[in-house]
Write an enzyme that holds these catalytic residues in place. Structure first.
Site, PDB file in Angstrom:
ATOM      1  CG  LEU A  65      -1.823  -1.240   1.331  1.00  0.00           C
ATOM      2  CD1 LEU A  65      -2.357  -1.416   2.739  1.00  0.00           C
ATOM      3  CD2 LEU A  65      -2.958  -1.110   0.318  1.00  0.00           C
ATOM      4  N   PRO A  66       0.261   2.403  -0.354  1.00  0.00           N
ATOM      5  CG  PRO A  66      -1.034   3.944  -1.547  1.00  0.00           C
ATOM      6  CD  PRO A  66      -1.101   2.607  -0.863  1.00  0.00           C
ATOM      7  CB  THR A  96       8.039   2.076   2.052  1.00  0.00           C
ATOM      8  OG1 THR A  96       8.669   1.179   1.142  1.00  0.00           O
ATOM      9  CG2 THR A  96       9.093   2.840   2.831  1.00  0.00           C
ATOM     10  CE  LYS A 171      11.923   0.977   0.527  1.00  0.00           C
ATOM     11  NZ  LYS A 171      12.613   0.757  -0.736  1.00  0.00           N
ATOM     12  CE  LYS A 246       5.941   6.068   1.281  1.00  0.00           C
ATOM     13  NZ  LYS A 246       5.547   4.683   1.093  1.00  0.00           N
TER      14      LYS A 246
HETATM   15  P1  NAD Z   1       1.152   2.526  -6.303  1.00  0.00           P
HETATM   16  O1  NAD Z   1       0.514   3.830  -5.963  1.00  0.00           O
HETATM   17  O2  NAD Z   1       1.455   2.207  -7.721  1.00  0.00           O
HETATM   18  O3  NAD Z   1       0.262   1.322  -5.711  1.00  0.00           O
HETATM   19  C1  NAD Z   1      -0.426   1.354  -4.509  1.00  0.00           C
HETATM   20  C2  NAD Z   1      -1.780   0.726  -4.755  1.00  0.00           C
HETATM   21  O4  NAD Z   1      -2.479   0.609  -3.520  1.00  0.00           O
HETATM   22  C3  NAD Z   1      -2.668   1.566  -5.686  1.00  0.00           C
HETATM   23  O5  NAD Z   1      -3.062   0.781  -6.789  1.00  0.00           O
HETATM   24  C4  NAD Z   1      -3.844   1.963  -4.804  1.00  0.00           C
HETATM   25  O6  NAD Z   1      -5.059   2.064  -5.500  1.00  0.00           O
HETATM   26  C5  NAD Z   1      -3.853   0.836  -3.797  1.00  0.00           C
HETATM   27  N1  NAD Z   1      -4.574   1.142  -2.570  1.00  0.00           N
HETATM   28  C6  NAD Z   1      -4.586   2.315  -1.873  1.00  0.00           C
HETATM   29  N2  NAD Z   1      -5.363   2.183  -0.786  1.00  0.00           N
HETATM   30  C7  NAD Z   1      -5.836   0.911  -0.793  1.00  0.00           C
HETATM   31  C8  NAD Z   1      -6.690   0.177   0.067  1.00  0.00           C
HETATM   32  N3  NAD Z   1      -7.220   0.732   1.156  1.00  0.00           N
HETATM   33  N4  NAD Z   1      -6.955  -1.107  -0.249  1.00  0.00           N
HETATM   34  C9  NAD Z   1      -6.446  -1.685  -1.373  1.00  0.00           C
HETATM   35  N5  NAD Z   1      -5.617  -1.032  -2.237  1.00  0.00           N
HETATM   36  C10 NAD Z   1      -5.331   0.249  -1.936  1.00  0.00           C
HETATM   37  O7  NAD Z   1       2.457   2.448  -5.420  1.00  0.00           O
HETATM   38  P2  NAD Z   1       3.708   1.451  -5.617  1.00  0.00           P
HETATM   39  O8  NAD Z   1       4.728   2.131  -6.428  1.00  0.00           O
HETATM   40  O9  NAD Z   1       3.186   0.102  -6.002  1.00  0.00           O
HETATM   41  O10 NAD Z   1       4.257   1.419  -4.109  1.00  0.00           O
HETATM   42  C11 NAD Z   1       3.612   0.643  -3.090  1.00  0.00           C
HETATM   43  C12 NAD Z   1       4.508   0.657  -1.867  1.00  0.00           C
HETATM   44  O11 NAD Z   1       5.792   0.112  -2.210  1.00  0.00           O
HETATM   45  C13 NAD Z   1       4.771   2.057  -1.307  1.00  0.00           C
HETATM   46  O12 NAD Z   1       4.761   1.998   0.092  1.00  0.00           O
HETATM   47  C14 NAD Z   1       6.151   2.403  -1.863  1.00  0.00           C
HETATM   48  O13 NAD Z   1       6.833   3.335  -1.049  1.00  0.00           O
HETATM   49  C15 NAD Z   1       6.815   1.036  -1.865  1.00  0.00           C
HETATM   50  N6  NAD Z   1       7.905   0.865  -2.842  1.00  0.00           N
HETATM   51  C16 NAD Z   1       7.755   1.258  -4.138  1.00  0.00           C
HETATM   52  C17 NAD Z   1       8.808   1.056  -5.043  1.00  0.00           C
HETATM   53  C18 NAD Z   1       8.698   1.473  -6.495  1.00  0.00           C
HETATM   54  O14 NAD Z   1       9.727   1.445  -7.212  1.00  0.00           O
HETATM   55  N7  NAD Z   1       7.519   1.845  -6.989  1.00  0.00           N
HETATM   56  C19 NAD Z   1      10.005   0.457  -4.620  1.00  0.00           C
HETATM   57  C20 NAD Z   1      10.111   0.035  -3.291  1.00  0.00           C
HETATM   58  C21 NAD Z   1       9.054   0.249  -2.412  1.00  0.00           C
END
Ligand code: NAD
Length: 299
Positions: A65-66, A96, A171, A246
């Site tokens: 999740l975000p 994260t 992290k 964030k």
């Molecule tokens: P993203 O915004 O693409 O995906 C998050 C998803 O969660 C979205 O599709 C959103 O609709 C969904 N969501 C939000 N609230 C929700 C709920 N209550 N129930 C179900 N789904 C819900 O973000 P991301 O890039 O996939 O990142 C996700 C996590 O991973 C974050 O915490 C980010 O910091 C971490 N992260 C991302 C990366 C990267 O390269 N993108 C790398 C390492 C860590």
């Protein structure tokens, strides 16, 4: 048979869940956005339209999740998953988020006899797709052993960092390094442009000198030197600048809470805050270069 509920099918969650599907795990995905559910099913996954349906028969829940806000809302808020999930289920949070929220949710889970690990990742969307992520895991030895096979299906390096929250601590520190190094690399390329130094030459020198770092050699913020970097695709994320902001704020908040001086990390957070305020938060975080030098090199 394990049934996995995978909550959050975004840039990272969808390819991670699809790797579990490819390894024959029984996975039901859920995302609040219909478009994310639709692309997950189009790619071969199975998605539920409602959270309650996704978790109904699950004995393992993975969240991607975000932020901590969404995790708290799912587990402790209106949906109170902690109350609804099957007894004995294992909870794996790969998002994260901040350490205090992780510990709060894990404590509530423990009260109901549920084990939880925090398992944030590094490796970006390519790592998620290729199943080569690094997982930084916090939790008891037993919970770690239960989570390990699933994490191995999605990643290459699975590191048990300590008790609950230790994965998030690792992290937070890792991404603080990344945010600061991306800011330094971006500013150095802008400086090179102003000094009349060709970008390829700065890359050639710094990638074989003491300026070498991942932000430069794997994720170069200027187009050209690293063909797979988002700079070559108009800075489509990848890892969005708003997410980096964030993460840097998680580091700054933790540093304040513990009285640790973090001037460089705070400055990097300010830069990303300005970029996001300029409406560029949806770009990849390496788009910081475009924020610093919006008009290209001076002629
Ligand atoms: P993203 O915004 O693409 O995906 C998050 C998803 O969660 C979205 O599709 C959103 O609709 C969904 N969501 C939000 N609230 C929700 C709920 N209550 N129930 C179900 N789904 C819900 O973000 P991301 O890039 O996939 O990142 C996700 C996590 O991973 C974050 O915490 C980010 O910091 C971490 N992260 C991302 C990366 C990267 O390269 N993108 C790398 C390492 C860590």
């Amino acid at each position: 048979m394990l049934r996995v509920a995978f909550l959050g099918l975004g840039n990272m969650g969808a390819p991670m869940a699809l790797n579990l599907v490819a390894r024959k795990y029984d996975v039901i995905g859920f995302d609040v956005q219909q478009s994310s559910r639709a692309s997950f099913t189009a790619a071969g996954g199975q998605a539920a339209a409602h959270l309650a349906d996704a978790i109904e028969d699950a004995n393992l829940v993975i969240t991607m999740l975000p932020s901590g806000r969404e995790l708290k809302s799912i587990y402790l808020g209106e949906h109170s998953l902690i109350e609804k999930i099957k007894a004995g289920a294992l909870l794996i949070d790969c998002s994260t988020i901040d350490v205090p929220t992780t510990r709060k949710v894990a404590h509530a889970a423990e009260q109901r006899g549920l084990a939880m690990v925090d398992a944030p990742v590094s490796g970006g969307t390519m790592g998620a797709k290729n199943g080569t992520l690094t997982f930084m895991v916090g939790g008891t030895d037993l919970a770690f052993l239960r989570a390990e096979p699933l994490l191995t299906a999605m990643g290459k390096n699975i590191i048990h960092c300590g008790q609950i929250g230790a994965g998030q601590a690792a992290k937070t520190c890792n991404n603080a390094i990344l945010g600061v190094s991306m800011a330094a690399v971006s500013e150095a390329f802008a400086l090179a442009d102003s000094l009349g130094l060709a970008r390829e030459k700065l890359f050639e020198v710094a990638s074989t000198s003491s300026g070498q770092c991942w932000a430069l050699t794997s994720y170069c913020p200027v187009p050209g030197p690293v063909p797979t970097s988002p700079a070559n695709g108009d800075y489509a994320p990848g890892f969005a600048a708003s997410m980096m902001l964030k993460d840097l704020r998680l580091a700054v908040d933790a540093a304040h809470a513990h009285g640790v001086p973090t001037a460089a990390i705070s400055q990097a957070a300010e830069l990303y805050a300005l970029m996001v305020a300029r409406g560029m938060g949806g770009l990849d975080f390496s788009g910081l270069f475009q924020f610093i030098e919006p008009n290209g090199p001076k002629k």
